[in-house]
Each structure stands twice: as C-alpha cells, then as structure tokens.
Design an enzyme around this catalytic site. Structure first.
Site, PDB file in Angstrom:
ATOM      1  N   HIS A 220       0.871  -1.182   0.000  1.00  0.00           N
ATOM      2  CA  HIS A 220       0.000   0.000   0.000  1.00  0.00           C
ATOM      3  C   HIS A 220       0.905   1.228   0.000  1.00  0.00           C
ATOM      4  CE1 HIS A 220      -2.660   3.123   1.458  1.00  0.00           C
ATOM      5  NE2 HIS A 220      -2.086   3.139   2.637  1.00  0.00           N
ATOM      6  N   TYR A 254      -5.953   9.362   1.601  1.00  0.00           N
ATOM      7  CA  TYR A 254      -6.049   9.920   2.949  1.00  0.00           C
ATOM      8  C   TYR A 254      -4.793  10.732   3.229  1.00  0.00           C
ATOM      9  CZ  TYR A 254      -3.070   5.981   4.503  1.00  0.00           C
ATOM     10  OH  TYR A 254      -2.048   5.076   4.661  1.00  0.00           O
ATOM     11  N   ASP A 544     -28.897 -20.026  16.119  1.00  0.00           N
ATOM     12  CA  ASP A 544     -30.168 -20.718  16.315  1.00  0.00           C
ATOM     13  C   ASP A 544     -30.208 -21.896  15.351  1.00  0.00           C
ATOM     14  OD1 ASP A 544     -30.433 -19.147  14.026  1.00  0.00           O
ATOM     15  OD2 ASP A 544     -32.537 -18.669  14.408  1.00  0.00           O
TER      16      ASP A 544
END
Length: 812
Positions: A220, A254, A544
């Site tokens: 990255h 970013y 369940d």
C-alpha cells in the site's frame, strides 16, 4: 486455578496490546517474541500512519476502534485531532449521511459539515471541489510505536517478558496440544498457549500447524511531501499534527500531517500482493522488511488528485515514499480464534492499528473467560466456507477487498467473483425462469425471478401496491419480489432452500450431546422438530438451530454456517457422536402457501393432513419415487414443508413439484420475498438481528430456552442475568414508500436510542417492517423516527408478529 504459560508471537501493536490485556487479568506468565528489534520491530506497526477513524458499518469493528481510542488516549499514545471525510461527488455526500447514521447507531460523535465548515478545519482544502464533509472529533492519530512501548512496559511491570531478535520457526506440539515454540537459534520455549500475532507472517505460521489463515500481505503506497508553505505559515513546524486527519475517498486517498509536511496514503493503485518467498530479498536496503520500494508511476494519479483537492501542494512535490505491507482478508475483517485441531494455538491476525486494542481485549476475554464480551462472529477464524479457504479464492477476494477499501459499497452488494462455485441441482431450471442470483457463502441464491414480472400487473389490478424506490434502496432489488411474496400468501411458491446449512448428528450419545450444547429440549420422540439455540458462556446467542429427530440416535440439524460446525466439533471431542456436513450432498425445496397441501398431497406416499402430520414434525417418506425427508416448518409463516432429498434426485424433485403446481399457479420465489415474509412473521435472522451480545429473552427467542431441563452451555449465566436494557422490537413505517436497509439509527423524541438490524417490505400490509434494538421499556404503539441517508422516516412500534399473530396460516 493454575496460571497458564502464554507465548505471543509478535511484539507489534496487537501482541503488545494482548500482553497488556492478559497481564491485567492476572495471566502474568507471558512471553512475547519477535523476529525484529524492540519496539520498532519492522512489521506493519512500525510504519503505520496511525489513522484511526472509528465509524464502520460493522458494530463490532466500531467497538474495537472505540476501545482503541479510549485506551491509547489514556496511555498518551493518541493525538485526538479528529477526523474529516470529504465528498467531491453527490454520491459520496449521500454516503456520508449513511456513515453519519452508522456513527449515531454505534455511539460515535460526528457532524455533517458544509464546504466552508470543512475548510475551517483544514485550510488547505479547495471548497469548490467538495460537497461537504463528515467530522468525527474523537478520531485521530495513534502513535503506534509509543502505544506498543507503553503497553509492553505495563505488561512487563506485571511479569511479562519481551524478547526481540527471536524468530519463531516452529510451533511445538505434544499430546495433541500446543506445547511451545522453537526459535531460529534452536531454543524451545514451552507454553500452554501460543498466540500468533505475527501480522503478515501469520499465514506462514498457520501453515506449519495445518491451519489456513486466509490473509494476503498487500503493498500500500504512502508518501510524504516536501515542506508545505501554508503549514509553515500557520506556525505548525515541529508539531506532528493539528488538523483533523483527512480522507478523500472518491479518489482513494487519505492525509495526515507530519509537522510542516503532509503524508499521503493511496488505495487507488493496482493490488500488489506480496510474495513472501522473496520478501527479504525484495525489501533489502529498505528501512524494514515491511517496506517495499516506492513505485512512483502507481502514485501519479494520487498526486494529481491531491493537488486538485489541496492546491497548496502544487508548490511542493513528493519527497519520499514507500510501499508498506499489511494484511488483507477476503471480507475485510480480522482473523481471531483458536485452532480446533491444535488446542492452545490461537491467532489474532489481519488487525489494523485502528482496531488493535479492541481486538486484544476480546482475545484476552476469550482466552481467560471463555467468551469475549463483544460479538466476534465476523472475525472468527472458522467463518469461511471450504472453497473460501483455497489459495485462489483468498488471493482474488483479498485483492478485491483492497480495491474496495474506499468504495461506496451497497449493503446488498455481493462479490462478483469467484461465482458459480456452489449451485443447487435446480440451478438450470432457475436460469430458465430468469433468476437474478446473488452470492452468499459461495452459493448462488435466486433473489427474484424475471418470469414473475407478469404477476405485477395482475396483483396491481387486485390492489397490491408496488411503491417506487429511490436509487440506493432500489439497487440489487426488484418489485418482482413484492409480487412473489404476495403470491406466496395467496397461492403457493417453491423456494430453493439448498444453501441452508445442514449437519447430521448421530451416535449413541447424539441426543445427550445436543441436550448439553443447546437450550431447548430435543429429547423428544422420533419425528419431532425443535427450534433451539447455542449460547456462549455469557449466555449470548451464538446461533439458532432447527433440530429434527429422525431416529433415536440420528438428528438433522439446520444451522447457520461453518461456525456452528466448529462449535459442535469442539464439544463433540469426548462424546460418542459423529457430525457430518451433509449440505453439499443434499438439496431442499420449500413449498409454502395456502395451496401447498393441494400441491404436495397427491404426490406424497404418507398422509400429510394436519391431523397426521402436524406442525414442527418430521417424516422420512417418498414424494413420487423420490426418497425425501419432510419437515413441517415454515420460515415464511405459511402452510408447507421443507422437502429434502439427496443431490442426485434434486432436479427430478424440482420438476415434479413445479409440474404438479401448475394447476395451483405455483411459482418459484426468491430470497428477497423470503426475507420479507419471515419479517412479517416475526422470525429472527441470527448474525443480523441477534448475536452473542444478546440474551435470548431480549432477542425475542426466550421460548427456545427450556429452563426445566438439565444444564447446558450458557445456562449458569442466564440464571443470574439481569434484565437487559434493550429488546429487539418490530417497527412498522408510517409512510407506504419508506424503505430502510439496516443499521440506521432509531430515535425517540429526537434522541437516538437504538438501531435497525434488518428490514423488508411487507406485501401483506403494504408497509416496510424493520427490527430494531430499542429500550426495553418502549411500549407497543410508541412513535420512533429512523434516519435513512439524508431523510427521516416515522414508524410505530408494533406487536409481534405483524402478520398472523394467532398462527392460523401456518397450522391449516
């Protein structure tokens, strides 16, 4: 209690956090080993930019991040400068409203801002390029190496040891359990528990003990600019960061300050999976083995878009950069849990700095107390289907996860590849009917059938409403699903239930085993069907199950997926019981609707009248010449059966039922109709409506707990559990066109008090229905509001079930 000896492999942010959490709980015989120097070890932590944005579509990951922030602030290892995400397109601006909703649902402070307010927080921004932003004041920058150091020092004060320069080359086994590790120097370090927190080396360690750890080390890009004059003029030189960390997700970027320079991270480049066989050669000459050389050409678009958003960068340039390595997984979640075949060997991998302390806390609770207080099913090591553990699948899906890090991902968007891995024997017939498929657990599942479009006009004439949807809620959806649901209520429909996970539990102790493992009484006569739960040690709902007793020593268990098999196998280790996954070798058609008996009875050898074949009964018999197992159960709340057979009879079963249904205008119906019908009937979906964070009574499934039978897992916790503050409730929207998709915040008198879990449009009442966790004291009839994207809908708390509360439809 004898204190266990624990080894943690990896002294990065996860290993040090775990050592701190374990020693704080009294487990002080802890040794942390790392191949690199302490405490900047050379792994992903050492170069991590440290951005922490707490808000996530996953409640679990948000809770992990929130705990990380709280802890690191207390350790003086966090700069709480806030976070700012900006939108440069209308689509992203709408998505930031959705993210604001998640923040409200999960309890994260956040505010939507206009462009000028964004620029007030970050003067570098070009306000003409953005639609607005989402500001989260409690987010910020983790000083990762300091967080490692401080937590390690605290752990060492309690007795832990940290040793650098010790590469673990072997996991030592003895007597079927983990016994320690062997280092590159040949030293064997004994241990009762070994935890792999080795980051992108974790998959290699797992291979040593026959464990697939599905992660891909991925490069990255991260770069730093030269000096930015505006930052110097602002007097920020020498200060790490003052402005909020910034995300420009429309272009996969970013930003964070480094004094008077700016750091830029980029996800928009091609996926760069790392070859671990050549890693040390490839990183030779770099600062650490987790840093690959910077590939400048991959960063060209990032720089162009950065200068466009932040014009002052035009006066500088990229001064340095590297391609940093960290882990990606097929679904973007971390990997946590204990190796079933080698007790005592645990993994905590693919964990970013953002979630590190939260993951460590959950791991420590799991190891010490038997269950984490946060639901971790999304991160569980055993959540993956067999096909999803193949190298091809892991690489393809992890690469796609990298591509989608900053994408706007619809909640109903399913992976586009690999596809067609698991198909039912009816698949060719479904394609002929124009099935629109989505993928789940590697299965192709029909969402709706184009063939049923003709029903819309007919039902519209009869007064059935087909409200339009907005672009977002209308994706991966069709009004045909409304027609299919209504048709099921009025006629009869065939549902492909093959993807329902099925296990055969057999043996002399099969009944006793299920009695201990589950909450309801399954020790009933042959031919009975029981709805029951599996709980964790805290009494939380792990799953369940539908359990059919087909013989005194043989049960068919309808489950939710691989996690259930993992739990069963762990508990079966010392029981005379065999457990087989029979899903792939069998198939199932659900035949439901008021004409279901008219369709099936002429084909069935057995008497299937209500008197002879009652509700919640099972029967092994024949339909035509096909041997079947029929269960009189109905997740859609209508008369009918789940009809199972082995795979070789599947195509014949479908054709037999479909042809016999023509006089009754039977249709094939998809999963969207199925979901809306189950919500009308008040049936919960485990993993969405309820998880291990919820007790049975609060989740509305307390009827599946038999307090009279002997002990079962979780019973002791239930016996002393206080009343919970929240209860799962049905809400019905007031506006016929209101639609929500799940995870939206729910407010009473303007104050957020809960959140939506799942939702569906009811073709029976002409309104959307949703489940929501609300304060227990909220009465039926109470008015609530739900924030959906950039609008708000009103709704009313409704008694359950919304449709057929007397169960007359299902018991005809």
């Amino acid at each position: 209690m004898v204190q266990p000896t624990i080894i943690i492999i990896g002294a990065g942010i996860v290993g040090s956090s775990l050592a701190d959490e374990l020693t704080a709980r009294g487990c002080t015989d802890v040794t942390v080993l790392d191949r690199g120097p302490l405490f900047s070890t050379g792994g992903s932590t050492s170069h991590a930019p440290g951005l922490v944005f707490q808000t996530n579509p996953s409640k679990t990951m948000t809770e992990f991040a929130r705990y990380t922030v709280e802890k690191f602030v207390g350790l003086d290892a966090f700069d709480q400068v806030g976070g700012l995400e900006v939108a440069s397109t209308p689509q992203r601006w709408t998505d930031l409203h959705r993210k604001h909703g998640w923040a409200q649902s999960w309890g994260v402070r956040g505010t939507l801002l206009d462009p000028q307010q964004c620029a007030a927080l970050n003067p570098l921004l070009d306000v003409d390029r953005i639609e607005g932003g989402f500001h989260t004041p409690d987010d910020g920058l983790a000083r990762a190496v300091r967080a490692v150091t401080v937590q390690a020092e605290r752990a060492m004060e309690r007795g832990a040891r940290f040793v650098g320069g010790q590469e673990v080359v072997e996991i030592v086994e003895r007597g079927g359990r983990v016994a320690g590790v062997r280092t590159a120097s040949g030293e064997v370090v004994d241990a009762d528990i070994v935890v792999s927190a080795a980051g992108f080396w974790g998959a290699r360690l797992g291979e040593q003990v026959g464990l697939t750890v599905p992660l891909v080390p991925m490069a990255h890009q991260y770069a730093k600019t030269g000096q930015v004059s505006e930052l110097r003029r602002a007097g920020l030189t020498g200060t790490e960061a003052h402005m909020p960390i910034l995300r420009h997700q429309d272009h996969d970027l970013y930003y964070r300050e480094h004094g008077d320079r700016l750091g830029i991270g980029y996800y928009g480049h091609r996926p760069m999976p790392v070859d671990m066989d050549t890693l040390l050669t490839d990183t030779a000459g770099e600062a650490m083995p987790s840093m690959l050389p910077f590939t400048e050409s991959d960063f060209d678009e990032a720089w162009t878009q950065s200068v466009a958003l932040l014009p002052p960068l035009g006066d500088t340039k990229v001064d340095e950069g590297f391609n940093g390595i960290f882990s990606f997984t097929p679904d973007g979640f971390s990997i946590m849990g204990e190796h079933r075949e080698l007790p005592g060997f645990w993994v905590a991998e693919a964990v970013w700095v953002t979630h590190s302390a939260g993951v460590a806390k959950a791991m420590a609770e799991w190891i010490v107390d038997g269950a984490p207080s946060t639901d971790v099913h999304e991160c569980d090591l055993y959540r993956f289907e067999d096909a999803a553990k193949s190298p091809d699948f892991i690489l393809a899906t992890s690469s796609q996860a990298f591509v989608e890090v900053y994408d706007i991902v619809h909640p109903h968007q399913y992976r586009s590849a690999p596809r067609d891995l698991r198909v039912s024997p009816f698949h060719h017939r479904q394609r002929e009917l124009g099935a629109h498929f989505y993928e789940g657990a590697c299965w192709e599942r029909p969402a709706w059938y184009a063939e049923n479009a003709v029903l819309i006009d007919e039902l519209s004439t009869d007064g059935v409403a087909f409200p339009d949807r907005d672009d977002w809620s209308g994706r991966y959806w069709s009004p045909i699903s409304i027609a299919e649901a209504r048709w099921t209520r009025e006629h009869v429909a065939l549902y492909d239930m093959t993807p329902l996970t099925r296990y055969e539990v057999a043996g002399d102790e099969a009944c006793a085993f299920l009695q201990r493992l589950t909450t309801n009484n399954v020790d009933r006569r042959v031919g009975s069907v029981s709805y029951t739960l599996m709980l964790d040690d805290n009494g939380g709902v792990l799953s369940d199950l539908t359990v059919a007793r087909l013989a005194t020593d043989r049960f068919q268990v309808g489950a939710n997926g691989p996690l259930d098999l993992d739990r069963m196998l762990r508990h079966a280790a010392h029981a005379d019981v065999t457990i087989r996954d029979i899903t792939g070798g069998t198939c199932c058609v659900g035949v439901w609707g008021p004409r279901a008996r008219d369709l099936v009875a002429p084909l069935a050898v057995a008497d299937i009248s209500h008197e002879a074949f009652g509700y919640f009964r099972a029967l092994e018999t024949y339909v035509g010449s096909i041997p079947v197992t029929m269960l009189r159960v109905s997740y859609v709340g209508e008369l009918g059966w789940e009809i199972y057979t082995t795979a070789e009879y599947g195509a014949a079963l479908w054709d037999l039922l479909f042809d016999a249904g023509r006089p009754y205008r039977a249709i094939a119906a998809g999963r969207i109709a199925f979901n809306s019908l189950r919500m009308e009937k008040g049936y919960r979906a485990w993993g969405t409506d309820m998880t291990s964070e919820h007790l049975p009574d609060a989740a509305g499934v307390g009827f599946a707990v038999s307090r009279r039978k002997g002990g079962f897992v979780g019973k002791a916790a239930l016996d002393v559990a206080p009343e919970t503050e929240r209860t799962l409730r049905s809400i019905v929207f007031d506006d016929p066109i209101a639609v929500v998709l799940g995870k939206e915040p729910v407010a009473i008198d303007g104050t957020v008090v809960g959140y939506v879990t799942s939702a569906g449009y009811s073709a029976t009442i002409g309104r959307s229905i949703a489940y929501a966790w609300l304060p227990t004291a909220t009465p039926v009839g109470a008015s609530v509001t739900v924030a959906y994207l950039d609008r708000t809908y009103s709704a009313t708390v409704h008694a359950e079930p919304v449709v057929d509360p007397d169960m007359t439809l299902i018991r005809r």
